[in-house]
Scaffold this active site. Structure first.
Site, PDB file in Angstrom:
ATOM      1  N   ARG A 178       0.859  -1.196   0.000  1.00  8.44           N
ATOM      2  CA  ARG A 178       0.000   0.000   0.000  1.00  8.44           C
ATOM      3  C   ARG A 178       0.889   1.239   0.000  1.00  8.44           C
ATOM      4  O   ARG A 178       1.329   1.708   1.056  1.00  8.44           O
ATOM      5  CB  ARG A 178      -0.922  -0.013   1.213  1.00  8.44           C
ATOM      6  CG  ARG A 178      -1.917  -1.174   1.188  1.00  8.44           C
ATOM      7  CD  ARG A 178      -2.876  -1.119   2.355  1.00  8.44           C
ATOM      8  NE  ARG A 178      -3.784  -2.258   2.379  1.00  8.44           N
ATOM      9  CZ  ARG A 178      -4.579  -2.543   3.401  1.00  8.44           C
ATOM     10  NH1 ARG A 178      -4.590  -1.771   4.475  1.00  8.44           N
ATOM     11  NH2 ARG A 178      -5.377  -3.599   3.357  1.00  8.44           N
ATOM     12  N   LYS A 251     -15.649 -13.738   3.961  1.00  9.46           N
ATOM     13  CA  LYS A 251     -15.529 -12.436   3.272  1.00  9.46           C
ATOM     14  C   LYS A 251     -14.241 -12.395   2.458  1.00  9.46           C
ATOM     15  O   LYS A 251     -13.179 -12.794   2.932  1.00  9.46           O
ATOM     16  CB  LYS A 251     -15.522 -11.312   4.307  1.00  9.46           C
ATOM     17  CG  LYS A 251     -15.318  -9.905   3.735  1.00  9.46           C
ATOM     18  CD  LYS A 251     -15.569  -8.852   4.812  1.00  9.46           C
ATOM     19  CE  LYS A 251     -15.384  -7.431   4.305  1.00  9.46           C
ATOM     20  NZ  LYS A 251     -13.983  -7.009   4.257  1.00  9.46           N
ATOM     21  N   HIS A 275     -12.037  -6.285  -0.740  1.00  9.61           N
ATOM     22  CA  HIS A 275     -11.530  -5.463   0.361  1.00  9.61           C
ATOM     23  C   HIS A 275     -11.423  -3.988  -0.071  1.00  9.61           C
ATOM     24  O   HIS A 275     -10.506  -3.272   0.331  1.00  9.61           O
ATOM     25  CB  HIS A 275     -10.166  -5.985   0.816  1.00  9.61           C
ATOM     26  CG  HIS A 275      -9.906  -5.839   2.294  1.00  9.61           C
ATOM     27  ND1 HIS A 275     -10.025  -6.873   3.182  1.00  9.61           N
ATOM     28  CD2 HIS A 275      -9.516  -4.773   3.031  1.00  9.61           C
ATOM     29  CE1 HIS A 275      -9.702  -6.455   4.403  1.00  9.61           C
ATOM     30  NE2 HIS A 275      -9.394  -5.177   4.337  1.00  9.61           N
ATOM     31  N   ARG A 278      -8.040  -2.881  -1.604  1.00  5.46           N
ATOM     32  CA  ARG A 278      -6.897  -2.624  -0.712  1.00  5.46           C
ATOM     33  C   ARG A 278      -5.910  -3.779  -0.679  1.00  5.46           C
ATOM     34  O   ARG A 278      -4.883  -3.696  -0.037  1.00  5.46           O
ATOM     35  CB  ARG A 278      -7.405  -2.360   0.707  1.00  5.46           C
ATOM     36  CG  ARG A 278      -8.305  -1.160   0.796  1.00  5.46           C
ATOM     37  CD  ARG A 278      -9.073  -1.109   2.110  1.00  5.46           C
ATOM     38  NE  ARG A 278      -8.269  -0.811   3.272  1.00  5.46           N
ATOM     39  CZ  ARG A 278      -7.852   0.391   3.623  1.00  5.46           C
ATOM     40  NH1 ARG A 278      -8.162   1.430   2.864  1.00  5.46           N
ATOM     41  NH2 ARG A 278      -7.143   0.589   4.718  1.00  5.46           N
ATOM     42  N   SER A 307     -17.429  -3.499  -1.977  1.00  3.11           N
ATOM     43  CA  SER A 307     -16.322  -2.906  -2.732  1.00  3.11           C
ATOM     44  C   SER A 307     -16.827  -1.997  -3.831  1.00  3.11           C
ATOM     45  O   SER A 307     -17.234  -2.452  -4.903  1.00  3.11           O
ATOM     46  CB  SER A 307     -15.364  -3.966  -3.303  1.00  3.11           C
ATOM     47  OG  SER A 307     -14.769  -4.691  -2.219  1.00  3.11           O
ATOM     48  N   GLY A 329     -18.293   0.535   2.973  1.00  4.64           N
ATOM     49  CA  GLY A 329     -17.012   0.735   3.653  1.00  4.64           C
ATOM     50  C   GLY A 329     -16.680   2.208   3.834  1.00  4.64           C
ATOM     51  O   GLY A 329     -17.258   2.900   4.676  1.00  4.64           O
TER      52      GLY A 329
HETATM   53  C1  FNR Z   1     -11.331  -2.023   5.656  1.00  5.44           C
HETATM   54  N1  FNR Z   1     -11.834  -3.302   5.434  1.00  5.44           N
HETATM   55  C2  FNR Z   1     -11.737  -4.257   6.422  1.00  5.44           C
HETATM   56  N2  FNR Z   1     -12.277  -5.496   6.232  1.00  5.44           N
HETATM   57  C3  FNR Z   1     -12.244  -6.418   7.204  1.00  5.44           C
HETATM   58  O1  FNR Z   1     -12.726  -7.528   7.012  1.00  5.44           O
HETATM   59  N3  FNR Z   1     -11.667  -6.113   8.416  1.00  5.44           N
HETATM   60  C4  FNR Z   1     -11.099  -4.908   8.677  1.00  5.44           C
HETATM   61  O2  FNR Z   1     -10.598  -4.653   9.765  1.00  5.44           O
HETATM   62  C5  FNR Z   1     -11.103  -3.948   7.633  1.00  5.44           C
HETATM   63  N4  FNR Z   1     -10.544  -2.722   7.834  1.00  5.44           N
HETATM   64  C6  FNR Z   1     -10.668  -1.748   6.866  1.00  5.44           C
HETATM   65  C7  FNR Z   1     -10.156  -0.476   7.113  1.00  5.44           C
HETATM   66  C8  FNR Z   1     -10.354   0.535   6.190  1.00  5.44           C
HETATM   67  C9  FNR Z   1      -9.827   1.902   6.477  1.00  5.44           C
HETATM   68  C10 FNR Z   1     -11.063   0.273   4.992  1.00  5.44           C
HETATM   69  C11 FNR Z   1     -11.329   1.354   3.982  1.00  5.44           C
HETATM   70  C12 FNR Z   1     -11.525  -1.000   4.730  1.00  5.44           C
HETATM   71  C13 FNR Z   1     -12.546  -3.622   4.165  1.00  5.44           C
HETATM   72  C14 FNR Z   1     -14.037  -3.322   4.300  1.00  5.44           C
HETATM   73  O3  FNR Z   1     -14.663  -4.212   5.168  1.00  5.44           O
HETATM   74  C15 FNR Z   1     -14.747  -3.420   2.949  1.00  5.44           C
HETATM   75  O4  FNR Z   1     -14.485  -4.685   2.367  1.00  5.44           O
HETATM   76  C16 FNR Z   1     -14.357  -2.331   1.957  1.00  5.44           C
HETATM   77  O5  FNR Z   1     -14.126  -1.100   2.609  1.00  5.44           O
HETATM   78  C17 FNR Z   1     -15.462  -2.166   0.927  1.00  5.44           C
HETATM   79  O6  FNR Z   1     -15.098  -1.283  -0.075  1.00  5.44           O
HETATM   80  P1  FNR Z   1     -15.519   0.267  -0.093  1.00  5.44           P
HETATM   81  O7  FNR Z   1     -16.992   0.360   0.258  1.00  5.44           O
HETATM   82  O8  FNR Z   1     -14.652   0.975   0.900  1.00  5.44           O
HETATM   83  O9  FNR Z   1     -15.226   0.644  -1.504  1.00  5.44           O
END
Ligand code: FNR
Length: 378
Positions: A178, A251, A275, A278, A307, A329
């Site tokens: 990242r 997930k 995710h 990410r 997502s 998210g």
């Molecule tokens: C996440 N996501 C995430 N997923 C998970 O299973 N456990 C976690 O602790 C985290 N932490 C996390 C932190 C941050 C800052 C972000 C932006 C995302 C992923 C999250 O659950 C989800 O899959 C995505 O954020 C969905 O995409 P959008 O809606 O952000 O585009």
């Protein structure tokens, strides 16, 4: 109506209602490091873009005179009754954007009856978030530790604290490349953020030579070592059932064969997710794989999606393509950054109103009846 009526009295919303401007609005109030952590993606950001492009490839074809004045957004997912097909995705370390972090999110979610999924990497403990969430519906997301007794302890705490569904995230067994965070040399966990579930866990604490209060850096490294690199096998999924009698959701599913394996393993649901772009740069847009996965396993388990969801139209498209509900998210985290509990509520109420209008104006009455025929691929 509420917003327009407030306008008559000269008031404008505290925070933008434009989903496309939420990110910029958060950038204004956050330091570059936490902002970059939330907004950033893996590598060159190709997957973040692909998630949006996938939505743009589908268009809704509205129908007229369908008597859509009386609409139903309510649905049920894995036994959880929900006012709308929407959950708050698990997002860790929320205190990096607002001091109240997950407590504010839990209160806002409960006030609307929208289920939240609490991350293992929460900045507040399983029990404190449950107390803030009160009677609200809540699920628990597991980052699956190597140590089975620590895992069992987290699950039993979540169960005792009223979390009803277990979400096991599979795509983050190690952190991706990242660049935004690397350029900032910023990893919130190393500052002790997102450690509350672990540090409050009696079994995890028993694994430490010194109490975290006396030696926090060692405790942090120990925990990261327990979850990092822990790519479990499919054959270990049944072991989770020994400690969790409610529904289990995997997930991070993107391949139709993995979706089938989840069904074969007796899982109750999956979240089709990358995710939020990410983890794997250059991955397929999450919505692009939803239709084939829903077609393959939709009759064997419940298919959820995340997502790239930003608007009511996005939710309509994901549901039409086979998702039972979506997880949101970053947008709610931007609301949290801007206004704590009120900010999260503002974002959610806006999205729900947008969804309600989009369902109705496109000539549909119930979110549970959306189907691919209401869309055209463009
Ligand atoms: C996440 N996501 C995430 N997923 C998970 O299973 N456990 C976690 O602790 C985290 N932490 C996390 C932190 C941050 C800052 C972000 C932006 C995302 C992923 C999250 O659950 C989800 O899959 C995505 O954020 C969905 O995409 P959008 O809606 O952000 O585009």
């Amino acid at each position: 109506n509420e917003l327009y009526l407030q306008g008559l009295a000269g008031a404008v919303p505290p925070f933008t209602t434009d989903p496309g401007k939420l990110e910029d609005a958060a950038r204004q109030v956050l330091d570059p490091k936490p902002f970059g952590y939330v907004a950033g993606g893996a590598g060159a950001g190709a997957t973040v873009r692909a998630n949006r492009e996938a939505f743009d490839r589908w268009r809704i074809v509205p129908r007229m005179l369908t008597d859509a004045t009386d609409r139903r957004l309510a649905t049920t997912v894995l036994g959880t009754a929900m006012p709308a097909p929407l959950l708050l995705a698990p997002v860790g370390v929320q205190t990096i954007v607002h001091p109240d972090g997950e407590l504010a999110t839990a209160r806002a979610a409960a006030s609307l009856g929208v289920p939240m999924v609490l991350s293992t990497a929460s900045s507040h403990s399983i029990e404190d978030v449950a107390a803030a969430n009160g009677e609200g519906p809540r699920w628990f997301q597991l980052y699956w530790p190597h140590d089975p007794e620590v895992c069992a302890s987290l699950l039993s705490r979540a169960k005792d604290a009223g979390y009803t569904v277990l979400v096991v995230t599979l795509d983050t067994w190690t952190l991706a490349w990242r660049p935004t965070d690397l350029d900032h040399a910023y990893l919130p966990f190393l500052n002790g953020e997102g450690m509350a579930c672990a540090l409050s866990d009696p079994v995890f604490r028993s694994r430490l030579d010194k109490a975290p209060e006396d030696d926090l850096p060692s405790a942090i490294l120990r925990w990261l070592g327990m979850v990092n690199g822990a790519d479990h096998g499919w054959n270990q999924l049944p072991a989770l059932r020994e400690h969790w009698d409610g529904p289990i959701v995997l997930k991070g599913i993107q391949h139709v064969d993995d979706a089938r394996r989840a069904a074969d393993a007796g899982m109750d649901g999956i979240v089709v997710s990358n995710h939020g772009g990410r983890q794997v740069d250059g991955a397929v847009g999450s919505l692009d794989v939803l239709p084939e996965i829903a077609a393959a396993v939709g009759d064997r388990l419940e298919v959820l999606f995340d997502s790239g969801v930003r608007t009511g139209a996005d939710i309509v498209k994901a549901l039409a393509l086979g998702a039972r509900a979506v997880l949101l998210g970053r947008p709610y985290v931007y609301g949290l950054a801007h206004g704590g509990e009120d900010g999260v509520r503002h974002v959610l109420r806006g999205l729900l109103a947008d969804l309600d209008m989009t369902v109705g104006l496109s000539g549909n009455r119930a979110v549970t009846a959306l189907h691919p025929g209401i869309l055209r691929r463009s």
